[in-house]
Design a protein around this motif. Structure first.
Motif, PDB file in Angstrom:
ATOM      1  N   PRO A  28      75.193 123.729  89.987  1.00 46.69           N
ATOM      2  CA  PRO A  28      74.799 123.089  88.733  1.00 46.69           C
ATOM      3  C   PRO A  28      73.381 122.510  88.820  1.00 46.69           C
ATOM      4  O   PRO A  28      72.905 122.145  89.900  1.00 46.69           O
ATOM      5  N   LEU A  29      72.733 122.448  87.692  1.00 45.30           N
ATOM      6  CA  LEU A  29      71.402 121.862  87.641  1.00 45.30           C
ATOM      7  C   LEU A  29      71.500 120.344  87.759  1.00 45.30           C
ATOM      8  O   LEU A  29      72.472 119.739  87.314  1.00 45.30           O
ATOM      9  N   PRO A  30      70.487 119.704  88.362  1.00 45.30           N
ATOM     10  CA  PRO A  30      70.526 118.245  88.469  1.00 45.30           C
ATOM     11  C   PRO A  30      70.369 117.597  87.091  1.00 45.30           C
ATOM     12  O   PRO A  30      69.776 118.179  86.180  1.00 45.30           O
ATOM     13  N   SER A  31      70.888 116.396  86.954  1.00 40.28           N
ATOM     14  CA  SER A  31      70.795 115.686  85.676  1.00 40.28           C
ATOM     15  C   SER A  31      69.363 115.209  85.446  1.00 40.28           C
ATOM     16  O   SER A  31      68.528 115.194  86.357  1.00 40.28           O
ATOM     17  N   LYS A  32      69.088 114.808  84.230  1.00 41.10           N
ATOM     18  CA  LYS A  32      67.754 114.322  83.889  1.00 41.10           C
ATOM     19  C   LYS A  32      67.417 113.073  84.695  1.00 41.10           C
ATOM     20  O   LYS A  32      66.292 112.895  85.144  1.00 41.10           O
ATOM     21  N   THR A  34      68.465 112.304  87.703  1.00 39.33           N
ATOM     22  CA  THR A  34      68.176 112.694  89.087  1.00 39.33           C
ATOM     23  C   THR A  34      66.748 113.212  89.212  1.00 39.33           C
ATOM     24  O   THR A  34      66.033 112.846  90.154  1.00 39.33           O
ATOM     25  N   THR A  35      66.314 114.028  88.260  1.00 43.61           N
ATOM     26  CA  THR A  35      64.955 114.562  88.333  1.00 43.61           C
ATOM     27  C   THR A  35      63.923 113.458  88.147  1.00 43.61           C
ATOM     28  O   THR A  35      62.876 113.468  88.795  1.00 43.61           O
ATOM     29  N   GLU A  36      64.211 112.492  87.290  1.00 45.57           N
ATOM     30  CA  GLU A  36      63.289 111.365  87.109  1.00 45.57           C
ATOM     31  C   GLU A  36      63.180 110.543  88.386  1.00 45.57           C
ATOM     32  O   GLU A  36      62.091 110.120  88.777  1.00 45.57           O
ATOM     33  N   GLN A  37      64.295 110.297  89.060  1.00 44.62           N
ATOM     34  CA  GLN A  37      64.286 109.555  90.320  1.00 44.62           C
ATOM     35  C   GLN A  37      63.481 110.295  91.378  1.00 44.62           C
ATOM     36  O   GLN A  37      62.719 109.681  92.126  1.00 44.62           O
ATOM     37  N   GLN A  38      63.616 111.609  91.432  1.00 45.06           N
ATOM     38  CA  GLN A  38      62.881 112.390  92.410  1.00 45.06           C
ATOM     39  C   GLN A  38      61.393 112.374  92.113  1.00 45.06           C
ATOM     40  O   GLN A  38      60.568 112.328  93.039  1.00 45.06           O
ATOM     41  N   LYS A  39      61.015 112.397  90.842  1.00 44.88           N
ATOM     42  CA  LYS A  39      59.599 112.340  90.476  1.00 44.88           C
ATOM     43  C   LYS A  39      59.009 110.994  90.892  1.00 44.88           C
ATOM     44  O   LYS A  39      57.904 110.923  91.426  1.00 44.88           O
ATOM     45  N   GLN A  40      59.750 109.912  90.644  1.00 45.82           N
ATOM     46  CA  GLN A  40      59.250 108.582  90.977  1.00 45.82           C
ATOM     47  C   GLN A  40      59.182 108.390  92.492  1.00 45.82           C
ATOM     48  O   GLN A  40      58.261 107.761  92.995  1.00 45.82           O
ATOM     49  N   ALA A  41      60.115 108.930  93.221  1.00 39.82           N
ATOM     50  CA  ALA A  41      60.125 108.793  94.675  1.00 39.82           C
ATOM     51  C   ALA A  41      58.953 109.569  95.294  1.00 39.82           C
ATOM     52  O   ALA A  41      58.421 109.168  96.326  1.00 39.82           O
ATOM     53  N   GLY A  42      58.513 110.626  94.659  1.00 39.38           N
ATOM     54  CA  GLY A  42      57.421 111.440  95.180  1.00 39.38           C
ATOM     55  C   GLY A  42      56.055 110.851  94.879  1.00 39.38           C
ATOM     56  O   GLY A  42      55.065 111.213  95.520  1.00 39.38           O
TER      57      GLY A  42
END
Length: 44
Positions: A28-32, A34-42
C-alpha cells in the motif's frame, strides 16, 4: 489461429463455479501524514 479469445467460452462461463477470493493489497502507498513526516525529517 487468431489472437482473439473464443467468445463462446466466455459467454457460457458458469460464474457459480468460481471461487470467491478476498484481495489484499501487498504494497500500500504511505498516507499523506507519513509523507509529510518524512519530508520534515529530511529537512535540516
Amino acid at each position: 489461429m487468431s489472437d482473439k479469445p473464443c467468445m463462446a467460452e466466455i459467454e457460457n462461463l458458469d460464474k457459480s463455479k468460481l471461487n470467491k477470493t478476498e484481495t489484499q493489497e501487498k504494497n500500500p502507498l504511505p498516507s499523506k501524514e507519513t509523507t509529510e513526516q518524512q519530508k520534515q525529517a529530511g529537512e535540516p
